[in-house]
Design an enzyme around this catalytic site. Sequence first.
Site, PDB file in Angstrom:
ATOM      1  N   ASP A  86       3.119  12.081  12.979  1.00 42.51           N
ATOM      2  CA  ASP A  86       2.333  10.898  12.653  1.00 42.51           C
ATOM      3  C   ASP A  86       0.896  11.305  12.361  1.00 42.51           C
ATOM      4  OD1 ASP A  86       2.442   7.945  12.513  1.00 42.51           O
ATOM      5  OD2 ASP A  86       3.943   8.177  14.093  1.00 42.51           O
ATOM      6  N   GLU A 143       2.607   4.256   5.681  1.00 39.89           N
ATOM      7  CA  GLU A 143       2.857   2.908   6.190  1.00 39.89           C
ATOM      8  C   GLU A 143       1.837   1.974   5.548  1.00 39.89           C
ATOM      9  OE1 GLU A 143       3.143   0.534  10.450  1.00 39.89           O
ATOM     10  OE2 GLU A 143       1.568   2.028  10.111  1.00 39.89           O
ATOM     11  N   ASP A 173      -0.002   6.479   9.275  1.00 34.68           N
ATOM     12  CA  ASP A 173      -0.134   5.175   9.910  1.00 34.68           C
ATOM     13  C   ASP A 173      -1.130   4.300   9.153  1.00 34.68           C
ATOM     14  OD1 ASP A 173       0.484   3.594  12.442  1.00 34.68           O
ATOM     15  OD2 ASP A 173      -1.711   3.679  12.541  1.00 34.68           O
ATOM     16  N   HIS A 220       9.526   1.629  15.796  1.00 37.67           N
ATOM     17  CA  HIS A 220       8.903   1.343  17.088  1.00 37.67           C
ATOM     18  C   HIS A 220       8.095   0.056  17.090  1.00 37.67           C
ATOM     19  CE1 HIS A 220       5.811   3.230  14.684  1.00 37.67           C
ATOM     20  NE2 HIS A 220       4.902   2.789  15.529  1.00 37.67           N
ATOM     21  N   ASP A 221       7.855  -0.542  15.924  1.00 38.47           N
ATOM     22  CA  ASP A 221       7.063  -1.766  15.823  1.00 38.47           C
ATOM     23  C   ASP A 221       7.911  -3.009  15.574  1.00 38.47           C
ATOM     24  OD1 ASP A 221       4.532  -0.697  16.230  1.00 38.47           O
ATOM     25  OD2 ASP A 221       4.251  -0.206  14.118  1.00 38.47           O
TER      26      ASP A 221
END
Length: 571
Positions: free
Chosen positions: A110, A265, A211, A341-342
């Site tokens: 990440d 993202e 991210d 994960h979100d």
Amino acid sequence: MNTSAQLLDRTGEDRTWWKEAVVYQIYPKSFNDSDGDGVGDLQGIIERVDHLDALGVDVVWLSPVYESPHADNGYDISDYRSIDDRFGDMSDWEELRDELHDRDIKLVMDLVVNHTSDEHDWFEQSRRREDGYEDYYHWHDPADDGGPPNNWESFFGGDTWSWDDEREQYYLHLFDEKQPDLNWENPQVREDVYEMMRWWLDRGVDGFRMDVVNLISKTQGLPNGEEGDWQTGVEHFMNGPRVHEFLQEMDDEVLSDYDVMTVGEMPGVDVEQAKQYTGEDGDGLGMVFTFEHMNLDYDGGRWDPHDGYEAWGLRDLKAYVERWQTGLAEDGWNSNYLGNHDQPRIVSRFGNDGEYREESAKLLATFLLTLRGTPYIYQGDEIGMTNVDWESLEEVVDVDTINHVELLLAEHDFEDYQELRGFVNARSRDNARTPVQWDDSDHAGFTDGDPWLKVNDNHTEINVADDRAAEDSVFEHYQRLIDLRHERDVFVYGEFEMCLPDHEHVFAFTQSLEGERVLVVLNFSDEARTVELGETDGRLLVSNYDDPATALPSLTLAPFEASVFDVSADR
């Protein structure tokens, strides 16, 4: 000649490893705990590497393991070049890298560079106005009324400004107050980021998941945003004025020197914007994570309690898939995902986590792994893990959920948390963050200690050990589909064509490539459905039922039945 055939006829840059890869996301805090402290760690992942190898994935995307105070579970980084001691140390990371690479599994990290932690040295120096660091973040004096400099709203609820007593100014944070936004207008900030990226790539990282990277550019002057149905201010920080310039510079300075996978993202990005980031003349990214399909089941916003959670329809999902599959067919590349994960668990959100849990989990796997593009599997989905019942707000850890529940209780006519319990059960990010259920023992085999987040009570029925021991399990179905994808380029580079676009319950499509043609038929409902398809004959490749419907062109599909046929003329 169609575009797919051209892709295969070319050499080098078009046919790349990351297009043909299957990616598995690990959220390390919840994956496996090796030392009994209740928190997953790098040695815990190493203990389970053979599980990933058996599944057949090609890439592990590792969510942050950097040093962090964990205000947002590691997405608030205080040192980009250090491993947080709750996960291990750099030698543990190097061992994991080697264990993965020994199995031909690549490692993607990440990259969180829209913001840092407020405990990062850069921020500490910036708040003290130390030479060279004064403008590393967005600092502003109060507005004329003494309040925040503008009206922007945070992704986590509330405004985006916090007062710093030491500097005596406000600082900008699009997320939690402990996540101040970096000032990308400062060229030294960018160079420090690029140097850090090179540092990791030189240590064997195979790419980055970036991210919220389309938020790095903000409108100069940070003017007020227009108030509306969504987040106030987004027009000034989402796909901002210099974002393409910054990402092109990142590609020129770093990424173009390495053979890497990159995925950005990007909330709020549509197909045409995605081409600007990923296309032949774009910014150099491999692909983006779009959020269009993550917004199908609510209209007013993720945390609008008056918005029905089950409002989405299959035709909406079809329209999204067709728009992106065809829109990026000639320029750009798709990333295909249903959960991470979100997001809530995919079988609870898009399937049926009750009577048809296994069938719908397999259907969603079939859907995900037969689309053109790079598929992403989130940990636990390979056994059909489900959402959780959050009995009280005290059980919830996710800052996004807590902040929004507190706002809802303060601003709306709700008596207590129990009125919002079902709402939280459906939407909280903690649903995806409960520990992976490895077996039916206490704490699901995740830890010998007390887990940092509660384990789902259904781990005695849903766990890796039982699923892998069973015949025709969810795990085995994922294996079969991954093997099929590796064997047949048509699933990677095929030309997508929708069938039955107006059907409310059955999703059917074909993929075609150089004479090869496959048909995918998916019944997204808990009732039998009969459909008439244009294909008159085909050979079944995979199904989630022992006795599937095969009598093309008319199929009567069982609840959540999913089948893939080879309908090539010369099969």
